[in-house]
Motif scaffolding. Structure first.
Motif, PDB file in Angstrom:
ATOM      1  N   ILE A 104     -21.297 -51.183  97.931  1.00  0.00           N
ATOM      2  CA  ILE A 104     -22.087 -51.657  96.801  1.00  0.00           C
ATOM      3  C   ILE A 104     -22.376 -50.484  95.873  1.00  0.00           C
ATOM      4  O   ILE A 104     -22.351 -49.322  96.287  1.00  0.00           O
ATOM      5  CB  ILE A 104     -23.410 -52.319  97.252  1.00  0.00           C
ATOM      6  N   SER A 105     -22.634 -50.807  94.599  1.00  0.00           N
ATOM      7  CA  SER A 105     -22.916 -49.773  93.610  1.00  0.00           C
ATOM      8  C   SER A 105     -23.845 -50.344  92.550  1.00  0.00           C
ATOM      9  O   SER A 105     -24.046 -51.560  92.467  1.00  0.00           O
ATOM     10  CB  SER A 105     -21.617 -49.270  92.976  1.00  0.00           C
ATOM     11  N   ASP A 106     -24.398 -49.452  91.734  1.00  0.00           N
ATOM     12  CA  ASP A 106     -25.298 -49.884  90.664  1.00  0.00           C
ATOM     13  C   ASP A 106     -24.543 -50.451  89.471  1.00  0.00           C
ATOM     14  O   ASP A 106     -25.134 -51.115  88.627  1.00  0.00           O
ATOM     15  CB  ASP A 106     -26.168 -48.704  90.203  1.00  0.00           C
ATOM     16  N   ASN A 107     -23.254 -50.174  89.394  1.00  0.00           N
ATOM     17  CA  ASN A 107     -22.424 -50.631  88.284  1.00  0.00           C
ATOM     18  C   ASN A 107     -21.374 -51.598  88.817  1.00  0.00           C
ATOM     19  O   ASN A 107     -20.665 -51.290  89.775  1.00  0.00           O
ATOM     20  CB  ASN A 107     -21.754 -49.422  87.611  1.00  0.00           C
ATOM     21  N   ARG A 108     -21.253 -52.748  88.190  1.00  0.00           N
ATOM     22  CA  ARG A 108     -20.323 -53.777  88.662  1.00  0.00           C
ATOM     23  C   ARG A 108     -18.871 -53.297  88.672  1.00  0.00           C
ATOM     24  O   ARG A 108     -18.065 -53.748  89.489  1.00  0.00           O
ATOM     25  CB  ARG A 108     -20.437 -55.027  87.776  1.00  0.00           C
ATOM     26  N   THR A 109     -18.519 -52.363  87.771  1.00  0.00           N
ATOM     27  CA  THR A 109     -17.132 -51.900  87.662  1.00  0.00           C
ATOM     28  C   THR A 109     -16.964 -50.474  88.182  1.00  0.00           C
ATOM     29  O   THR A 109     -15.998 -49.804  87.830  1.00  0.00           O
ATOM     30  CB  THR A 109     -16.666 -51.971  86.197  1.00  0.00           C
ATOM     31  N   GLU A 110     -17.886 -50.011  89.009  1.00  0.00           N
ATOM     32  CA  GLU A 110     -17.843 -48.626  89.494  1.00  0.00           C
ATOM     33  C   GLU A 110     -16.572 -48.361  90.303  1.00  0.00           C
ATOM     34  O   GLU A 110     -16.168 -49.173  91.130  1.00  0.00           O
ATOM     35  CB  GLU A 110     -19.066 -48.343  90.370  1.00  0.00           C
ATOM     36  N   ARG A 111     -15.953 -47.185  90.043  1.00  0.00           N
ATOM     37  CA  ARG A 111     -14.779 -46.776  90.801  1.00  0.00           C
ATOM     38  C   ARG A 111     -14.927 -45.362  91.363  1.00  0.00           C
ATOM     39  O   ARG A 111     -13.994 -44.841  91.970  1.00  0.00           O
ATOM     40  CB  ARG A 111     -13.523 -46.869  89.922  1.00  0.00           C
ATOM     41  N   ASP A 112     -16.078 -44.754  91.173  1.00  0.00           N
ATOM     42  CA  ASP A 112     -16.340 -43.422  91.718  1.00  0.00           C
ATOM     43  C   ASP A 112     -16.902 -43.579  93.131  1.00  0.00           C
ATOM     44  O   ASP A 112     -18.020 -44.073  93.299  1.00  0.00           O
ATOM     45  CB  ASP A 112     -17.341 -42.680  90.828  1.00  0.00           C
TER      46      ASP A 112
END
Length: 223
Positions: A118-126
């Motif tokens: 999970i991430s804070d950004n829907r499109t996160e790739r880092d």
């Protein structure tokens, strides 16, 4: 003796000459300042504006992924405690058999323990901005069985409900799909009981709520 006196006199005269030259010689630096159109100009790149970090907490009081890790560097009491973290599912690990299908119990796949990120950004790739969630199932076939039961409308038996209520087993999530927005409650730790580890911290699953389901796949059949 005569030669010694001559050497001494020569040394004295040389020293006096050096002192005289050092005192009389002036070193001057002339600085010319050009102004106007003739003045040289330096083209420097514009200083980039970095986006602010995510907030520590969501409006519902749960942590962001950034928030729980950021606070844990200042408050070690957050580790090995139940934490609520709000984020988007950006990656789902699915163990697959040689045919490319999700592993069944009969396949006896060599697989990692099920997990999502999970991430804070829907499109996160880092990857550094993602947090692993694990511990909600032991094998992929358990997830597939739970999904199949959910699709068919089968309800847990009374014995299964009793085990869930007693905390002996956890209900296997059936809606952990990429793109979903979830609030996950779990033990915030560096190493889960199933062996999965992350030095920045992961969540060992206890429960979750889905605030926004994942969008349907692009090739999903129309109803």
């Amino acid at each position: 003796m005569k030669h010694g006196w001559m050497a001494l006199v020569g040394l004295c005269l040389g020293s006096m000459a050096a002192v005289t030259i050092g005192c009389d010689g002036d070193s001057k630096l002339t600085v010319v300042t050009e102004e106007g159109a003739a003045a040289p100009h330096v083209n420097l790149p514009t200083v980039p504006t970095l986006p602010p970090p995510p907030p520590i907490n969501h409006t519902d009081g749960s942590f962001t992924v950034y928030g729980v890790r950021h606070q844990a560097t200042r408050d070690t009491n957050l580790w090995s405690k139940q934490q609520r973290v709000h984020g988007f599912i950006v990656s789902v690990y699915t163990a697959r058999n040689p045919r490319g299908l999700p592993c069944t119990e009969a396949d006896r796949c060599v697989e990692e323990r099920p997990h999502i990120y999970i991430s804070d950004n829907r499109t996160e790739r880092d990857p550094a901005k993602m947090m692993m969630v694990t511990g909600y199932a032991t094998f992929q076939h358990e997830i597939e069985a739970a999904r199949s039961a959910a699709r068919s409308g089968r309800q847990p038996t009374a014995a299964q409900l009793a085990q869930i209520a007693a905390g002996l087993v956890k209900p296997v999530p059936t809606d952990f799909d990429e793109g979903a927005e979830v609030v996950v409650t779990g033990n915030f730790t560096r190493r889960a009981a199933n062996g999965q580890a992350d030095s920045n911290g992961l969540l060992e699953y206890t429960s979750h709520t889905t605030t926004t389901p994942a969008p349907p796949p692009a090739n999903a059949p129309r109803r």
